[in-house]
Design a protein around this motif. Structure first.
Motif, PDB file in Angstrom:
ATOM      1  N   ALA A 126       0.823  -1.222   0.000  1.00  0.00           N
ATOM      2  CA  ALA A 126       0.000   0.000   0.000  1.00  0.00           C
ATOM      3  C   ALA A 126       0.852   1.264   0.000  1.00  0.00           C
ATOM      4  CB  ALA A 126      -0.933  -0.003   1.205  1.00  0.00           C
ATOM      5  N   THR A 127       1.993   1.252   0.680  1.00  0.00           N
ATOM      6  CA  THR A 127       2.871   2.420   0.698  1.00  0.00           C
ATOM      7  C   THR A 127       3.421   2.694  -0.700  1.00  0.00           C
ATOM      8  OG1 THR A 127       3.488   1.885   2.953  1.00  0.00           O
ATOM      9  CG2 THR A 127       4.889   3.442   1.803  1.00  0.00           C
ATOM     10  N   HIS A 128       3.820   1.636  -1.376  1.00  0.00           N
ATOM     11  CA  HIS A 128       4.337   1.798  -2.733  1.00  0.00           C
ATOM     12  C   HIS A 128       3.220   2.259  -3.674  1.00  0.00           C
ATOM     13  CE1 HIS A 128       7.131   1.365  -5.989  1.00  0.00           C
ATOM     14  NE2 HIS A 128       6.304   0.565  -6.643  1.00  0.00           N
ATOM     15  N   LEU A 129       2.002   1.779  -3.455  1.00  0.00           N
ATOM     16  CA  LEU A 129       0.875   2.193  -4.283  1.00  0.00           C
ATOM     17  C   LEU A 129       0.626   3.693  -4.158  1.00  0.00           C
ATOM     18  CD1 LEU A 129      -1.430   1.531  -6.196  1.00  0.00           C
ATOM     19  CD2 LEU A 129      -2.823   0.947  -4.192  1.00  0.00           C
ATOM     20  N   SER A 130       0.749   4.243  -2.955  1.00  0.00           N
ATOM     21  CA  SER A 130       0.552   5.691  -2.789  1.00  0.00           C
ATOM     22  C   SER A 130       1.617   6.467  -3.559  1.00  0.00           C
ATOM     23  CB  SER A 130       0.552   6.080  -1.313  1.00  0.00           C
ATOM     24  OG  SER A 130       1.821   5.897  -0.741  1.00  0.00           O
ATOM     25  N   ARG A 131       2.857   5.940  -3.617  1.00  0.00           N
ATOM     26  CA  ARG A 131       3.909   6.606  -4.401  1.00  0.00           C
ATOM     27  C   ARG A 131       3.605   6.521  -5.895  1.00  0.00           C
ATOM     28  NH1 ARG A 131       7.472   4.173  -0.394  1.00  0.00           N
ATOM     29  NH2 ARG A 131       7.839   2.443  -1.814  1.00  0.00           N
ATOM     30  N   VAL A 132       3.062   5.381  -6.332  1.00  0.00           N
ATOM     31  CA  VAL A 132       2.702   5.230  -7.752  1.00  0.00           C
ATOM     32  C   VAL A 132       1.608   6.220  -8.120  1.00  0.00           C
ATOM     33  CG1 VAL A 132       1.641   3.658  -9.429  1.00  0.00           C
ATOM     34  CG2 VAL A 132       3.446   2.824  -7.913  1.00  0.00           C
ATOM     35  N   ILE A 133       0.589   6.333  -7.258  1.00  0.00           N
ATOM     36  CA  ILE A 133      -0.514   7.273  -7.520  1.00  0.00           C
ATOM     37  C   ILE A 133       0.000   8.695  -7.564  1.00  0.00           C
ATOM     38  CG2 ILE A 133      -2.633   8.232  -6.555  1.00  0.00           C
ATOM     39  CD1 ILE A 133      -3.235   5.387  -5.510  1.00  0.00           C
ATOM     40  N   ALA A 134       0.894   9.064  -6.632  1.00  0.00           N
ATOM     41  CA  ALA A 134       1.461  10.427  -6.635  1.00  0.00           C
ATOM     42  C   ALA A 134       2.259  10.671  -7.904  1.00  0.00           C
ATOM     43  CB  ALA A 134       2.333  10.632  -5.404  1.00  0.00           C
ATOM     44  N   ALA A 135       3.008   9.673  -8.374  1.00  0.00           N
ATOM     45  CA  ALA A 135       3.804   9.823  -9.591  1.00  0.00           C
ATOM     46  C   ALA A 135       2.902   9.994 -10.802  1.00  0.00           C
ATOM     47  CB  ALA A 135       4.731   8.629  -9.784  1.00  0.00           C
ATOM     48  N   VAL A 136       1.825   9.221 -10.858  1.00  0.00           N
ATOM     49  CA  VAL A 136       0.892   9.334 -11.988  1.00  0.00           C
ATOM     50  C   VAL A 136       0.232  10.701 -11.988  1.00  0.00           C
ATOM     51  CG1 VAL A 136      -1.305   8.459 -12.895  1.00  0.00           C
ATOM     52  CG2 VAL A 136       0.482   6.863 -12.215  1.00  0.00           C
ATOM     53  N   ARG A 137      -0.168  11.176 -10.824  1.00  0.00           N
ATOM     54  CA  ARG A 137      -0.787  12.507 -10.738  1.00  0.00           C
ATOM     55  C   ARG A 137       0.198  13.599 -11.133  1.00  0.00           C
ATOM     56  NH1 ARG A 137      -4.357  12.328  -5.247  1.00  0.00           N
ATOM     57  NH2 ARG A 137      -6.158  11.310  -6.161  1.00  0.00           N
ATOM     58  N   GLY A 138       1.466  13.437 -10.713  1.00  0.00           N
ATOM     59  CA  GLY A 138       2.469  14.440 -11.025  1.00  0.00           C
ATOM     60  C   GLY A 138       2.808  14.472 -12.514  1.00  0.00           C
ATOM     61  N   ALA A 139       2.703  13.330 -13.178  1.00  0.00           N
ATOM     62  CA  ALA A 139       3.030  13.250 -14.605  1.00  0.00           C
ATOM     63  C   ALA A 139       1.904  13.727 -15.498  1.00  0.00           C
ATOM     64  CB  ALA A 139       3.394  11.817 -14.985  1.00  0.00           C
ATOM     65  N   SER A 140       0.682  13.739 -14.965  1.00  0.00           N
ATOM     66  CA  SER A 140      -0.444  14.135 -15.823  1.00  0.00           C
ATOM     67  C   SER A 140      -0.798  15.596 -15.693  1.00  0.00           C
ATOM     68  CB  SER A 140      -1.669  13.296 -15.492  1.00  0.00           C
ATOM     69  OG  SER A 140      -2.020  13.416 -14.141  1.00  0.00           O
TER      70      SER A 140
END
Length: 140
Positions: A126-140
């Protein structure tokens, strides 16, 4: 640190000679100052599923009311929180077959954010998932 030393003394008012007893006490003075990034990290711990404010406060040797005050400060925007976008909720819609598989394990999760679709296996951290979501939001 200078703030960690307390000096107590008793001195006689009459005559010269022995000045009395002087105690030097080192260590915390009972009032600690926490850096904002440490407060924010402790507050973030309270947002995890199943987290107890009392348990987290005990682990960090602070009082639960103090931790509640930090949470209130974070909610009011007075305590800067790292990665606030990762804390935001995603809109959820349930589609397809509902319910868990018959063996009792959770099935995979699919997150859709705009035109991006992320398939999350049940064992994903779950911690890694939050980083993935933040990265996707930052890239879009």
């Amino acid at each position: 640190m200078d703030g960690d030393v307390q000096t107590y003394g008793s001195f006689p008012s009459d005559g010269e000679g022995y000045a009395g007893r002087i105690d030097v006490v080192t260590g915390p003075t009972g009032r600690r100052r926490w850096p904002e990034h440490v407060k924010a990290a402790i507050v973030l711990e309270t947002y995890h599923d199943g987290a107890s404010v009392a348990d987290i406060a005990r682990r960090h040797d602070i009082s639960p009311p103090q931790l509640h005050a930090w949470r209130r400060a974070a909610r009011d925007g007075l305590l800067p929180m790292p990665d606030e976008e990762a804390l935001a909720f995603l809109p959820v819609s349930i589609s397809g077959a509902a319910g868990d598989p018959p063996d009792g394990r959770s099935g995979p999760l699919t997150l859709e954010m705009g035109d991006i679709r992320i398939h999350v296996p049940p064992t994903f951290d779950a911690t890694h998932l939050s980083r993935v979501i933040a990265a996707v939001r930052g890239a879009s």
